[in-house]
Design a protein around this motif. Structure first.
Motif, PDB file in Angstrom:
ATOM      1  N   ARG A  18       0.786  -1.476   0.019  1.00 22.81           N
ATOM      2  CA  ARG A  18      -0.086   0.012   0.164  1.00 22.81           C
ATOM      3  C   ARG A  18       0.962   1.266  -0.211  1.00 22.81           C
ATOM      4  O   ARG A  18       1.846   1.451   0.784  1.00 22.81           O
ATOM      5  CB  ARG A  18      -0.765   0.120   1.182  1.00 22.81           C
ATOM      6  CG  ARG A  18      -1.925   1.243   1.262  1.00 22.81           C
ATOM      7  CD  ARG A  18      -2.910   1.238   2.587  1.00 22.81           C
ATOM      8  NE  ARG A  18      -1.726   1.814   3.502  1.00 22.81           N
ATOM      9  CZ  ARG A  18      -2.166   1.799   4.708  1.00 22.81           C
ATOM     10  NH1 ARG A  18      -3.552   1.218   5.232  1.00 22.81           N
ATOM     11  NH2 ARG A  18      -1.411   2.331   5.865  1.00 22.81           N
ATOM     12  N   VAL A  23       2.485  -4.102   3.927  1.00 22.20           N
ATOM     13  CA  VAL A  23       1.635  -4.271   4.899  1.00 22.20           C
ATOM     14  C   VAL A  23       1.147  -5.836   4.998  1.00 22.20           C
ATOM     15  O   VAL A  23       1.115  -6.616   4.094  1.00 22.20           O
ATOM     16  CB  VAL A  23       0.339  -3.225   4.486  1.00 22.20           C
ATOM     17  CG1 VAL A  23       0.652  -1.714   4.745  1.00 22.20           C
ATOM     18  CG2 VAL A  23      -0.441  -3.749   3.388  1.00 22.20           C
ATOM     19  N   ARG A  25      -2.389  -7.420   4.987  1.00 17.88           N
ATOM     20  CA  ARG A  25      -3.920  -7.130   4.812  1.00 17.88           C
ATOM     21  C   ARG A  25      -4.806  -8.309   5.361  1.00 17.88           C
ATOM     22  O   ARG A  25      -4.494  -9.304   5.296  1.00 17.88           O
ATOM     23  CB  ARG A  25      -4.007  -7.054   3.276  1.00 17.88           C
ATOM     24  CG  ARG A  25      -5.466  -6.965   3.057  1.00 17.88           C
ATOM     25  CD  ARG A  25      -5.643  -6.401   1.448  1.00 17.88           C
ATOM     26  NE  ARG A  25      -5.076  -4.911   1.519  1.00 17.88           N
ATOM     27  CZ  ARG A  25      -4.330  -4.432   0.686  1.00 17.88           C
ATOM     28  NH1 ARG A  25      -4.421  -5.056  -0.619  1.00 17.88           N
ATOM     29  NH2 ARG A  25      -3.869  -3.295   0.543  1.00 17.88           N
ATOM     30  N   PHE A  32     -12.558  -6.757   3.481  1.00 15.72           N
ATOM     31  CA  PHE A  32     -11.408  -6.074   3.896  1.00 15.72           C
ATOM     32  C   PHE A  32     -11.776  -5.547   5.433  1.00 15.72           C
ATOM     33  O   PHE A  32     -12.850  -5.094   5.816  1.00 15.72           O
ATOM     34  CB  PHE A  32     -11.097  -4.642   3.118  1.00 15.72           C
ATOM     35  CG  PHE A  32      -9.970  -3.787   3.473  1.00 15.72           C
ATOM     36  CD1 PHE A  32      -8.837  -4.259   3.547  1.00 15.72           C
ATOM     37  CD2 PHE A  32     -10.377  -2.666   4.613  1.00 15.72           C
ATOM     38  CE1 PHE A  32      -7.667  -3.486   3.947  1.00 15.72           C
ATOM     39  CE2 PHE A  32      -9.248  -1.786   4.714  1.00 15.72           C
ATOM     40  CZ  PHE A  32      -8.022  -2.360   4.687  1.00 15.72           C
ATOM     41  N   ASP A  35      -5.367  -2.920   7.025  1.00 16.41           N
ATOM     42  CA  ASP A  35      -4.049  -2.983   6.305  1.00 16.41           C
ATOM     43  C   ASP A  35      -3.098  -2.565   7.620  1.00 16.41           C
ATOM     44  O   ASP A  35      -3.118  -1.425   7.975  1.00 16.41           O
ATOM     45  CB  ASP A  35      -3.532  -2.043   5.282  1.00 16.41           C
ATOM     46  CG  ASP A  35      -4.096  -2.556   3.934  1.00 16.41           C
ATOM     47  OD1 ASP A  35      -4.353  -3.784   3.802  1.00 16.41           O
ATOM     48  OD2 ASP A  35      -4.035  -1.797   3.102  1.00 16.41           O
ATOM     49  N   CYS A  36      -2.214  -3.476   8.135  1.00 20.15           N
ATOM     50  CA  CYS A  36      -1.247  -3.459   9.338  1.00 20.15           C
ATOM     51  C   CYS A  36      -0.061  -3.332   8.912  1.00 20.15           C
ATOM     52  O   CYS A  36       0.493  -4.128   8.015  1.00 20.15           O
ATOM     53  CB  CYS A  36      -1.513  -4.692  10.195  1.00 20.15           C
ATOM     54  SG  CYS A  36      -3.469  -4.723  10.875  1.00 20.15           S
TER      55      CYS A  36
END
Length: 67
Positions: A18, A23, A25, A32, A35-36
């Motif tokens: 991203r 990330v 996801r 969704f 996003d971490c």
């Protein structure tokens, strides 16, 4: 090699990009969630002990199932 982790309740975590940044996801039942940018952020959403890594095993050509 593609990596992914699955957990209870349809949880799935896959590496993604991203804005040029990697990330993790997180999705649940295909929708969704987030996003971490760190494993710590994933841990806020799910108990990491509940995750299982999915490993694709190679297919052996010429192998015939017995049965």
């Amino acid at each position: 090699m593609d990596r992914r982790w699955v957990g209870p309740g349809g949880l799935e975590i896959v590496p993604a990009r991203r804005d040029g940044r990697q990330v993790l996801r997180v999705s649940r039942d295909g929708s969704f969630v987030a996003d971490c940018v760190s494993v710590a952020q994933v841990a806020r959403l799910v108990d990491l002990a509940d995750l299982c890594e999915v490993i694709a095993l190679p297919v052996r050509r010429g192998f015939e199932a017995v049965g």
